[in-house]
Design a protein around this motif. Structure first.
Motif, PDB file in Angstrom:
ATOM      1  N   ALA A 102     -17.415  15.588  -3.431  1.00 39.28           N
ATOM      2  CA  ALA A 102     -16.096  16.299  -3.855  1.00 39.28           C
ATOM      3  C   ALA A 102     -14.953  15.961  -2.890  1.00 39.28           C
ATOM      4  O   ALA A 102     -13.686  15.847  -3.427  1.00 39.28           O
ATOM      5  N   GLY A 103     -15.315  15.754  -1.569  1.00 37.86           N
ATOM      6  CA  GLY A 103     -14.399  15.914  -0.704  1.00 37.86           C
ATOM      7  C   GLY A 103     -13.604  14.253  -0.348  1.00 37.86           C
ATOM      8  O   GLY A 103     -12.839  13.988   0.484  1.00 37.86           O
ATOM      9  N   CYS A 104     -14.628  13.297  -1.149  1.00 38.54           N
ATOM     10  CA  CYS A 104     -14.105  11.787  -0.725  1.00 38.54           C
ATOM     11  C   CYS A 104     -13.986  11.341  -2.200  1.00 38.54           C
ATOM     12  O   CYS A 104     -13.517   9.909  -2.055  1.00 38.54           O
ATOM     13  N   MET A 111       1.049  -1.299  -0.158  1.00 36.09           N
ATOM     14  CA  MET A 111      -0.140   0.007  -0.083  1.00 36.09           C
ATOM     15  C   MET A 111       0.697   1.340   0.060  1.00 36.09           C
ATOM     16  O   MET A 111       0.426   2.278   0.435  1.00 36.09           O
ATOM     17  N   THR A 112       2.117   1.045  -0.381  1.00 37.37           N
ATOM     18  CA  THR A 112       2.952   2.193  -0.465  1.00 37.37           C
ATOM     19  C   THR A 112       2.546   3.140  -1.689  1.00 37.37           C
ATOM     20  O   THR A 112       2.078   2.351  -2.531  1.00 37.37           O
ATOM     21  N   GLY A 113       2.999   4.403  -1.776  1.00 41.60           N
ATOM     22  CA  GLY A 113       3.114   5.086  -3.272  1.00 41.60           C
ATOM     23  C   GLY A 113       1.510   5.495  -3.526  1.00 41.60           C
ATOM     24  O   GLY A 113       1.489   5.924  -4.387  1.00 41.60           O
ATOM     25  N   LEU A 114       0.461   5.413  -2.496  1.00 45.27           N
ATOM     26  CA  LEU A 114      -0.754   5.762  -2.801  1.00 45.27           C
ATOM     27  C   LEU A 114      -0.963   7.387  -2.641  1.00 45.27           C
ATOM     28  O   LEU A 114      -1.945   7.895  -2.892  1.00 45.27           O
ATOM     29  N   GLY A 115      -0.037   8.146  -2.368  1.00 46.28           N
ATOM     30  CA  GLY A 115       0.137   9.657  -2.306  1.00 46.28           C
ATOM     31  C   GLY A 115      -0.760   9.996  -1.299  1.00 46.28           C
ATOM     32  O   GLY A 115      -1.465  11.070  -1.274  1.00 46.28           O
ATOM     33  N   VAL A 147     -17.502  -2.153  -3.162  1.00 42.90           N
ATOM     34  CA  VAL A 147     -16.082  -2.505  -3.605  1.00 42.90           C
ATOM     35  C   VAL A 147     -15.761  -1.103  -4.249  1.00 42.90           C
ATOM     36  O   VAL A 147     -16.294  -0.856  -5.130  1.00 42.90           O
ATOM     37  N   ALA A 148     -14.507  -0.776  -3.847  1.00 36.97           N
ATOM     38  CA  ALA A 148     -14.132   0.422  -4.365  1.00 36.97           C
ATOM     39  C   ALA A 148     -12.677   0.406  -4.728  1.00 36.97           C
ATOM     40  O   ALA A 148     -11.962  -0.442  -4.094  1.00 36.97           O
ATOM     41  N   THR A 149     -12.233   1.121  -5.553  1.00 35.69           N
ATOM     42  CA  THR A 149     -10.891   1.565  -5.776  1.00 35.69           C
ATOM     43  C   THR A 149     -10.530   3.074  -5.428  1.00 35.69           C
ATOM     44  O   THR A 149     -11.643   3.671  -5.368  1.00 35.69           O
ATOM     45  N   PHE A 150      -9.549   3.331  -4.960  1.00 31.87           N
ATOM     46  CA  PHE A 150      -9.034   4.685  -4.382  1.00 31.87           C
ATOM     47  C   PHE A 150      -7.536   4.935  -5.089  1.00 31.87           C
ATOM     48  O   PHE A 150      -6.845   4.041  -5.344  1.00 31.87           O
ATOM     49  N   ASP A 151      -7.311   6.362  -4.866  1.00 33.04           N
ATOM     50  CA  ASP A 151      -6.005   6.689  -4.948  1.00 33.04           C
ATOM     51  C   ASP A 151      -5.830   8.029  -4.320  1.00 33.04           C
ATOM     52  O   ASP A 151      -6.515   8.430  -3.522  1.00 33.04           O
ATOM     53  N   GLN A 152      -4.932   8.894  -4.595  1.00 25.37           N
ATOM     54  CA  GLN A 152      -4.582   9.835  -3.951  1.00 25.37           C
ATOM     55  C   GLN A 152      -5.726  11.143  -3.934  1.00 25.37           C
ATOM     56  O   GLN A 152      -5.799  11.956  -2.982  1.00 25.37           O
ATOM     57  N   ARG A 153      -6.448  10.832  -5.064  1.00 21.22           N
ATOM     58  CA  ARG A 153      -7.591  11.685  -5.320  1.00 21.22           C
ATOM     59  C   ARG A 153      -8.810  11.170  -4.466  1.00 21.22           C
ATOM     60  O   ARG A 153      -9.529  12.209  -4.269  1.00 21.22           O
ATOM     61  N   GLY A 154      -8.946  10.152  -3.908  1.00 24.35           N
ATOM     62  CA  GLY A 154     -10.191   9.549  -3.435  1.00 24.35           C
ATOM     63  C   GLY A 154     -10.652   8.260  -3.907  1.00 24.35           C
ATOM     64  O   GLY A 154      -9.917   7.693  -4.289  1.00 24.35           O
TER      65      GLY A 154
END
Length: 161
Positions: free
Chosen positions: A51-53, A9-13, A122-129
Motif C-alpha cells: 500500500a505504500g508503493c 516527466m513533469t506533472g506527475l504529482g 515493466v511498470a507504470t506509475f503516477d502520484q499514487r505509486g
C-alpha cells in the motif's frame, strides 16, 4: 506537460520538485519498496508495504498469475513465494524511466545469494505509486526468423524468411 529539461516527466504529482532527478529517486524508491514487500512473509505486513508503493487498484501480471488491487497482489505474492522459503527478490539493475513508464531487472536469490530466477518488470506509475506491473521471467525468447530488407517496392523493405 512535456519539457525539454525534464525529459517529459513533469506533472506527475511528486511535490514541488518534479525534475528528472526527483522522479528518478521517487521511482527507484517505489521499486525498492516493492521488493521489500515481496520479501515479507507476513501477509499483513506485506499488504501494508504494498500500500505504500502501489496504487490501491494496482494491476499486476506475471506468466503464472494476475491480480488487481493491493490485497490481491499480496495474496498472489504469498502463493508464489510459499514454496520457496528463504528466497528473496532483489532489483539488480537501475530503473529506466520515460514518461510514466519504468523498467528494471530483478533476480530471485536463494538463501545463499544465488540468483535462481531472473526477469524484467515493466511498470507504470503516477502520484499514487505503481499503477501497473508486468513481470517477465527470464530473457526474451530467441528470434526464430531472420529479416532481410529489400529496396524494391518504393523503398519499403520488410521481413523475409
Amino acid at each position: 506537460m512535456t519539457s525539454p529539461t525534464t525529459g517529459a516527466m513533469t506533472g506527475l504529482g511528486f511535490g514541488a520538485a518534479t525534475g528528472p532527478a526527483s522522479v528518478q529517486t521517487r521511482v527507484d524508491g517505489l521499486a525498492d519498496r516493492l521488493y521489500t514487500a515481496w520479501a515479507q512473509p507476513d501477509p499483513d505486513t506485506r499488504t501494508r508495504l504494498l500500500a505504500g508503493c502501489c496504487a490501491d487498484q494496482v494491476s499486476y501480471a506475471n506468466p503464472l498469475g494476475a491480480a488487481v488491487g493491493v490485497d490481491a497482489l499480496s495474496a498472489l505474492i504469498g502463493e508464489f513465494l510459499g514454496p520457496y522459503p528463504g528466497h528473496r527478490p532483489v532489483r539488480v539493475s537501475a530503473v529506466d524511466i520515460h514518461h510514466d513508464r519504468a523498467r528494471w531487472e530483478w533476480g530471485l536469490r536463494d538463501s545463499i545469494g544465488q540468483v535462481v530466477l531472473a526477469g524484467l518488470d515493466v511498470a507504470t506509475f503516477d502520484q499514487r505509486g505503481l499503477t501497473t506491473i508486468s513481470t517477465f521471467f527470464g530473457p526474451p525468447p530467441p528470434l526464430t526468423r531472420t529479416y532481410t530488407y529489400t529496396h524494391g517496392q518504393g523503398g519499403q523493405g520488410g521481413p523475409r524468411g
